[in-house]
Design an enzyme around this catalytic site. Structure first.
Site, PDB file in Angstrom:
ATOM      1  N   GLU A  34       0.821  -1.211   0.000  1.00 19.30           N
ATOM      2  CA  GLU A  34       0.000   0.000   0.000  1.00 19.30           C
ATOM      3  C   GLU A  34       0.859   1.267   0.000  1.00 19.30           C
ATOM      4  O   GLU A  34       0.498   2.246  -0.621  1.00 19.30           O
ATOM      5  CB  GLU A  34      -0.936   0.030   1.211  1.00 19.30           C
ATOM      6  CG  GLU A  34      -2.153  -0.835   1.059  1.00 19.30           C
ATOM      7  CD  GLU A  34      -3.202  -0.278   0.117  1.00 19.30           C
ATOM      8  OE1 GLU A  34      -3.136   0.904  -0.271  1.00 19.30           O
ATOM      9  OE2 GLU A  34      -4.093  -1.047  -0.259  1.00 19.30           O
ATOM     10  N   ASP A  43      -7.283   9.530  -3.252  1.00 19.59           N
ATOM     11  CA  ASP A  43      -6.680   8.534  -4.141  1.00 19.59           C
ATOM     12  C   ASP A  43      -7.095   8.807  -5.588  1.00 19.59           C
ATOM     13  O   ASP A  43      -7.751   9.810  -5.874  1.00 19.59           O
ATOM     14  CB  ASP A  43      -7.018   7.112  -3.682  1.00 19.59           C
ATOM     15  CG  ASP A  43      -8.480   6.738  -3.881  1.00 19.59           C
ATOM     16  OD1 ASP A  43      -9.253   7.505  -4.483  1.00 19.59           O
ATOM     17  OD2 ASP A  43      -8.863   5.645  -3.428  1.00 19.59           O
TER      18      ASP A  43
END
Length: 167
Positions: A34, A43
């Site tokens: 991640e 994001d």
């Protein structure tokens, strides 16, 4: 993309701790897939995210998160994923396979996983075919992402691993 030697060694060491420990190491910290970020950001599809891919109403914009907070958020989220994934899987799996499913579901969501061809193949006994399905999940916002392709390759490797020698 192959696992880094540092991440590979951590995953081997975590195997005795079960799939949750493997998943947490796979996803979290500076070596995790991640990539830990301490300040919330949007994001690629505009979702507020922090730490190791944590999303949701608990993400506080403008807050600086500590490693301890990120570790706690990650551990709690992986436990939630486990509780949601395990009842959906009707076949016996090893710890590495479970960890791969937890990581995959952590990223795509339980709803997507529960309705996936991946799960159907897995429950039909086609583990290799199910692991290969992971490579199809490389789009976000209608666009193919190199980061997702790399992640899915690593998850697939974990999914196909019978033991530490396969990592």
């Amino acid at each position: 993309m192959a696992l880094s030697s540092g991440l590979r060694n951590k995953l081997i060491a975590a195997a005795g701790g079960g799939a949750i420990a493997i998943t947490t190491l796979f996803l979290g910290g500076k070596d995790g897939v991640e990539g830990r970020v301490y300040e919330p950001y949007k994001d690629v599809v505009g979702v507020w995210t922090v730490c190791d891919g944590i999303t949701g109403k608990g993400v506080i914009q403008g807050k600086h998160y500590t490693d301890r907070e990120c570790d706690s958020l990650l551990w709690n989220r992986v436990r939630q994923v486990k509780e949601q994934v395990d009842p959906l899987v009707k076949v016996h799996l090893g710890e590495y396979q479970r960890a791969a499913l937890y990581s995959f579901t952590y990223n795509v969501g339980v709803s997507a996983f529960s309705n996936s061809t991946l799960l159907k193949k897995l429950n039909a006994g086609d583990q290799a075919g199910a692991c290969d399905e992971m490579r199809r999940w490389v789009y976000a916002g209608g666009q193919k992402w190199r980061g997702l392709m790399n992640r899915r390759d690593m998850e697939r490797s974990l999914c196909l691993a019978e033991d530490a020698n396969d990592l």
